[in-house]
Design a protein around this motif. Structure first.
Motif, PDB file in Angstrom:
ATOM      1  N   PRO A  92      44.098  43.279  55.160  1.00  0.00           N
ATOM      2  CA  PRO A  92      45.536  43.459  54.904  1.00  0.00           C
ATOM      3  C   PRO A  92      45.823  43.976  53.500  1.00  0.00           C
ATOM      4  O   PRO A  92      46.332  43.259  52.642  1.00  0.00           O
ATOM      5  N   ILE A  93      45.486  45.240  53.291  1.00  0.00           N
ATOM      6  CA  ILE A  93      45.763  45.895  52.017  1.00  0.00           C
ATOM      7  C   ILE A  93      47.136  46.550  52.112  1.00  0.00           C
ATOM      8  O   ILE A  93      47.375  47.373  52.994  1.00  0.00           O
ATOM      9  N   GLY A  94      48.028  46.155  51.229  1.00  0.00           N
ATOM     10  CA  GLY A  94      49.353  46.751  51.185  1.00  0.00           C
ATOM     11  C   GLY A  94      49.357  47.985  50.308  1.00  0.00           C
ATOM     12  O   GLY A  94      48.723  48.000  49.246  1.00  0.00           O
ATOM     13  N   LEU A  95      50.046  49.018  50.757  1.00  0.00           N
ATOM     14  CA  LEU A  95      50.128  50.271  50.011  1.00  0.00           C
ATOM     15  C   LEU A  95      51.601  50.542  49.749  1.00  0.00           C
ATOM     16  O   LEU A  95      52.381  50.718  50.691  1.00  0.00           O
ATOM     17  N   HIS A  96      51.981  50.546  48.479  1.00  0.00           N
ATOM     18  CA  HIS A  96      53.390  50.623  48.106  1.00  0.00           C
ATOM     19  C   HIS A  96      53.591  51.743  47.095  1.00  0.00           C
ATOM     20  O   HIS A  96      52.942  51.756  46.044  1.00  0.00           O
ATOM     21  N   ARG A  97      54.480  52.658  47.401  1.00  0.00           N
ATOM     22  CA  ARG A  97      54.856  53.664  46.410  1.00  0.00           C
ATOM     23  C   ARG A  97      56.053  53.133  45.636  1.00  0.00           C
ATOM     24  O   ARG A  97      57.115  52.896  46.236  1.00  0.00           O
ATOM     25  N   VAL A  98      55.882  52.891  44.346  1.00  0.00           N
ATOM     26  CA  VAL A  98      56.944  52.269  43.543  1.00  0.00           C
ATOM     27  C   VAL A  98      57.168  53.061  42.262  1.00  0.00           C
ATOM     28  O   VAL A  98      56.259  53.693  41.725  1.00  0.00           O
ATOM     29  N   ARG A  99      58.385  52.999  41.761  1.00  0.00           N
ATOM     30  CA  ARG A  99      58.734  53.606  40.490  1.00  0.00           C
ATOM     31  C   ARG A  99      58.398  52.628  39.352  1.00  0.00           C
ATOM     32  O   ARG A  99      58.750  51.441  39.427  1.00  0.00           O
ATOM     33  N   VAL A 100      57.717  53.117  38.321  1.00  0.00           N
ATOM     34  CA  VAL A 100      57.464  52.305  37.126  1.00  0.00           C
ATOM     35  C   VAL A 100      58.728  52.315  36.272  1.00  0.00           C
ATOM     36  O   VAL A 100      59.195  53.384  35.864  1.00  0.00           O
ATOM     37  N   LEU A 101      59.297  51.140  36.005  1.00  0.00           N
ATOM     38  CA  LEU A 101      60.550  51.064  35.265  1.00  0.00           C
ATOM     39  C   LEU A 101      60.343  50.654  33.813  1.00  0.00           C
ATOM     40  O   LEU A 101      61.145  51.010  32.936  1.00  0.00           O
TER      41      LEU A 101
END
Lengths: 134, 134
Positions: A92-101
């Motif tokens: 269960p590897i989660g892959l998340h595209r997120v903005r660095v704030l």
């Protein structure tokens, strides 16, 4: 097979599995990624204002599940977990595209992260056009 | 922390680390992903002709490396591994966007895979526009 060594963990107001959105762009909150002290220099240059890929270990997932109703909707026929982004899957590897704030020492603030509070973080990777956007 | 359980492995003509391309779109060959027998039904519905994300465990990587010369070019200043796709990193999870070419029982043929022969495979995920392409 080697054991994973988390580089840090998610610190988020999202603590309830049932309330978690399915994807980061479906109402997920900002969160902090707290990395280990020995990794502060390695996160210091993360690109504020840009997107990165965050890999997590979805530690509350069921690893024995191979078929799921997409988006947990019982009206939809079951599909292979490999055709879905279900957290339940053999690894269960989660892959998340997120903005660095923001980067503040060992803490990285990111936008729109659907991972629960306490979720181990495994890796941070740049978004590469050829790999991710083609 | 839980141990990874590979779902299969890469079978490829690519056996030499020095000869491996940096990314799948830089001349990588076709390869087979051989999954465990108990997962045949779960890969049977993979979408032939479409792209998927393949997650691998880059077992020949150096997990103690935090800074690298990008693309192993000594003329380029070192960068945090979290700013690069270097295989050397604390948790060497490879992320590959590949085209599914054929599914034959427990074997899945894919295009343009830069992973070496014998590389453990951890997961297969669909490409999601909102996550991967925005």
């Amino acid at each position: 097979m080697t054991t994973l060594r988390p580089i840090g963990q998610v610190v988020s107001g999202l603590v309830d599995l049932a309330a978690a959105p399915r994807q980061g762009d479906e109402g997920a909150p900002e969160a902090w990624v707290e990395v280990r002290a020995d990794l502060a220099a390695a996160v210091a240059t993360l690109p504020v204002g840009e997107d990165v890929l965050l890999l997590t270990w979805l530690d509350r997932a069921d690893r024995d599940v191979l078929f799921v109703h997409p988006r947990s909707d019982p009206a939809r026929p079951v599909e292979s977990v490999f055709r879905t982004r279900s957290p339940d899957r053999p690894n269960p590897i989660g892959l998340h595209r997120v903005r660095v704030l923001e980067v503040d020492g060992c803490r990285v603030r990111v936008g729109d992260l659907e991972a629960l509070d306490g979720t181990p973080v495994l890796d941070i990777k740049p978004v590469l056009g050829a790999i991710d956007d083609r």
